[in-house]
Write a protein that holds these residues in place. Structure first.
Motif, PDB file in Angstrom:
ATOM      1  N   ILE A  33      72.718  16.029  25.111  1.00  0.00           N
ATOM      2  CA  ILE A  33      72.415  17.378  25.615  1.00  0.00           C
ATOM      3  C   ILE A  33      73.428  18.382  25.059  1.00  0.00           C
ATOM      4  CG2 ILE A  33      72.234  18.831  27.671  1.00  0.00           C
ATOM      5  CD1 ILE A  33      69.902  16.911  27.312  1.00  0.00           C
ATOM      6  N   LYS A  34      74.696  17.942  24.953  1.00  0.00           N
ATOM      7  CA  LYS A  34      75.739  18.836  24.422  1.00  0.00           C
ATOM      8  C   LYS A  34      75.425  19.232  22.974  1.00  0.00           C
ATOM      9  CE  LYS A  34      80.029  20.599  24.215  1.00  0.00           C
ATOM     10  NZ  LYS A  34      80.200  20.861  22.805  1.00  0.00           N
ATOM     11  N   SER A  54      82.699  17.770  31.939  1.00  0.00           N
ATOM     12  CA  SER A  54      83.488  16.714  32.579  1.00  0.00           C
ATOM     13  C   SER A  54      83.380  15.375  31.885  1.00  0.00           C
ATOM     14  CB  SER A  54      83.073  16.568  34.046  1.00  0.00           C
ATOM     15  OG  SER A  54      81.707  16.191  34.106  1.00  0.00           O
ATOM     16  N   GLU A  55      82.249  15.121  31.252  1.00  0.00           N
ATOM     17  CA  GLU A  55      81.988  13.858  30.559  1.00  0.00           C
ATOM     18  C   GLU A  55      82.322  12.673  31.452  1.00  0.00           C
ATOM     19  OE1 GLU A  55      83.902  13.935  26.787  1.00  0.00           O
ATOM     20  OE2 GLU A  55      82.636  15.563  26.031  1.00  0.00           O
ATOM     21  N   ASN A  97      73.143  27.279  21.011  1.00  0.00           N
ATOM     22  CA  ASN A  97      74.181  28.301  21.113  1.00  0.00           C
ATOM     23  C   ASN A  97      74.336  29.049  19.785  1.00  0.00           C
ATOM     24  OD1 ASN A  97      76.418  29.772  22.239  1.00  0.00           O
ATOM     25  ND2 ASN A  97      77.785  28.405  21.117  1.00  0.00           N
ATOM     26  N   TYR A  98      74.307  28.312  18.683  1.00  0.00           N
ATOM     27  CA  TYR A  98      74.400  28.944  17.359  1.00  0.00           C
ATOM     28  C   TYR A  98      73.222  29.902  17.136  1.00  0.00           C
ATOM     29  CZ  TYR A  98      74.384  29.437  12.270  1.00  0.00           C
ATOM     30  OH  TYR A  98      74.373  29.953  10.989  1.00  0.00           O
ATOM     31  N   GLN A 119      75.902  29.961  27.134  1.00  0.00           N
ATOM     32  CA  GLN A 119      77.352  29.859  27.334  1.00  0.00           C
ATOM     33  C   GLN A 119      77.667  29.255  28.695  1.00  0.00           C
ATOM     34  OE1 GLN A 119      79.946  30.518  25.317  1.00  0.00           O
ATOM     35  NE2 GLN A 119      78.544  30.941  23.619  1.00  0.00           N
ATOM     36  N   GLU A 120      76.912  29.688  29.719  1.00  0.00           N
ATOM     37  CA  GLU A 120      77.134  29.134  31.063  1.00  0.00           C
ATOM     38  C   GLU A 120      76.759  27.661  31.108  1.00  0.00           C
ATOM     39  OE1 GLU A 120      76.272  33.250  33.588  1.00  0.00           O
ATOM     40  OE2 GLU A 120      74.651  31.830  33.191  1.00  0.00           O
ATOM     41  N   ALA A 121      75.724  27.271  30.391  1.00  0.00           N
ATOM     42  CA  ALA A 121      75.324  25.860  30.350  1.00  0.00           C
ATOM     43  C   ALA A 121      76.407  25.010  29.693  1.00  0.00           C
ATOM     44  CB  ALA A 121      74.003  25.711  29.599  1.00  0.00           C
ATOM     45  N   LEU A 122      76.998  25.526  28.615  1.00  0.00           N
ATOM     46  CA  LEU A 122      78.075  24.772  27.940  1.00  0.00           C
ATOM     47  C   LEU A 122      79.306  24.631  28.830  1.00  0.00           C
ATOM     48  CD1 LEU A 122      77.772  26.287  24.351  1.00  0.00           C
ATOM     49  CD2 LEU A 122      77.567  23.853  24.931  1.00  0.00           C
TER      50      LEU A 122
END
Length: 478
Positions: free
Chosen positions: A120-121, A277-278, A128-129, A267-270
């Motif tokens: 997802i990241k 936290s991973e 984001n890009y 940005q808020e999602a990232l």
């Protein structure tokens, strides 16, 4: 835009096996002759006329190429070259040979949230890009999330297929009906202005499916699916989410929000704790144990069902005709509302106009009667003047005749006067001669005759004048 190369792609590339297809596009593997490098050749069928519904319009192809030429990111497919012939535009793209992400995950027995988060990241990084460049993908779904190479522990994700992507311009409203119903945002279904937020909704749906193997809004029919989306009707069924963390659910909840202003931005999602936290996703008491493994059974069933029941991927099917119908219906509805709102005003205006008409009609009727009366009076006066004119003409004629008679009488009198004057003049001369003879005879002696001698002429003239005047007047009968 830089023109496409008007050359045959086969002169520069060896075209190989088919990798995938859609309604108006076919993707084939190819090898560049000059370098030996492998690419994917996407053959897009051009629309031959504006009236035709077969093929892709020039504008849509140019938009996709323009966006691909702007982007360069590890998680986004790269455009290498563009060719064009009479029937097709051929995009030479980076070869992404690892298959779809969901197919890769479905082959695993289980999946940890840490692994899910890592994928997802990568999706978020690519989006984001795009969003920093004000580009919305508008077609994020499992089929368009590919792996560059699946033979490594954490494969590299590539976002593909930019056929529906648009640059979002500030102050410019953009609406359309497109995408795959299962993944589209409510604002697309409702034909409302679109922006970058639509991609965030799709990421929420993808994350939900990735963690559960179930689709949050999928119904038995397309209409049911769209109704579920507009109602935001979904839940976290215990059958599918018993092993899922609350942070993951919170991440999904904040993406599947109907109001675009309240939906997470990229940005808020990232920055969301589930992404940052991973290893800290689990509660502290769980961190000492092995990470919870999410079963992929349902995900495997979902991918099998999708591949067997869904038609070939086609990002160019954007329901243009339906979009136009929706827009026309919206305009008609707006017109009806405006007409209903103006009904009372129109009624008042009509009544006012009728009142004004009645007043004007009465005024014109009154003015007409007055004009008729004035005209009748003028006719009477005209006839009266004509009569007076006739009488005056007769009077003038009578006066002219009288004046003629007077003139003739005057001429006769003048003739008589002239004759009388001559006669008197002769008599006066005789009297003067007579008086002169008296003076010679009497000499200068005084007496009664002297007074007569002093001015006999004057006395005689006065006497004659008086007599003459009386005689003349008596002759004129005046």
């Amino acid at each position: 835009m830089e023109p496409f190369k008007q050359l045959k792609v086969e002169d520069f590339y060896d075209i190989g096996e088919e990798l995938g297809s859609g309604q108006f596009a076919i993707v084939k593997k190819c090898r560049e002759k000059s370098t030996g490098l492998e690419y994917a050749a996407k053959f897009i069928k051009k629309r031959q006329s504006r009236a035709s519904r077969r093929g892709v319009s020039r504008e849509e192809i140019e938009r996709e190429v323009s966006i691909l030429r702007q982007v360069l990111h590890p998680n986004i497919i790269t455009l290498h070259d563009v060719y064009e012939d009479r029937t097709d535009v051929v995009l030479i793209l980076e070869l992404v040979s690892g298959g779809e992400l969901f197919d890769f995950l479905a082959q695993k027995e289980s999946l940890s949230e840490e692994e899910a988060t890592s994928f997802i990241k990568q999706i978020l990084d690519g989006v984001n890009y795009l969003h920093t460049k004000k580009i919305a993908h508008f077609d994020l779904k499992p089929e368009n999330i590919m792996l560059l190479d699946k033979n490594i522990p954490i494969p590299h994700i590539k976002l593909i297929d930019f056929g529906l992507a648009h640059e979002i311009e500030d102050g410019v409203e953009f609406k359309n009906i497109f995408g795959t119903p299962e993944f589209v945002a409510p604002e697309i279904v409702n034909y409302e202005p679109l922006g970058l937020e639509a991609d965030m909704w799709s990421i929420g749906v993808i994350t939900y499916i990735l963690l559960s193997g179930a689709s949050p809004f999928l119904g038995d029919t397309k209409q049911e699916t769209l109704a579920n989306i507009t109602a935001v009707s979904y839940d976290f069924d215990e059958e599918f989410f018993s092993q899922t963390s609350e942070l993951a659910k919170d991440f999904i909840r904040k993406l599947l929000v109907k109001e675009t202003r309240k939906r997470l931005t990229i940005q808020e999602a990232l920055r969301h704790p589930w992404i940052t936290s991973e290893g800290e996703v689990r509660a502290p008491e769980q961190q000492k144990t092995e990470p919870t493994q999410l079963k992929t059974k349902h995900l495997r069933e979902y991918t099998l069902k999708c591949h067997s029941s869904m038609p070939p991927n086609n990002t160019y099917v954007n329901f243009e005709r339906f979009a136009r119908v929706v827009e026309d219906v919206a305009l008609v509805d707006q017109g009806c509302r405006a007409l209903a709102g103006a009904h009372d005003t129109v009624q008042d205006d009509v009544e006012a106009l009728v009142s004004i008409y009645n007043e004007k009609e009465a005024w014109y009727r009154e003015e007409n009667e007055r004009a008729r009366h004035d005209l009748s009076q003028l006719k009477y006066e005209f006839r009266k003047m004509e009569s007076m004119k006739k009488l005056l003409r007769e009077d003038i004629q009578a006066t002219g005749a009288s004046l003629g008679g007077v003139a003739r009488k005057l001429d006769h009198l003048q003739t008589q006067f002239e004759a009388l004057r001559q006669e008197l003049s002769a008599d006066l001369q005789w009297i003067q001669e007579l008086v002169g003879s008296f003076q010679l005879e009497s000499g200068s002696s005084d007496g009664p005759g002297s007074a007569f001698r002093q001015d006999p002429s004057e006395s005689l003239s006065e006497l004659l004048n008086r007599l003459c005047t009386e005689e003349v007047l008596a002759g004129w009968n005046i």
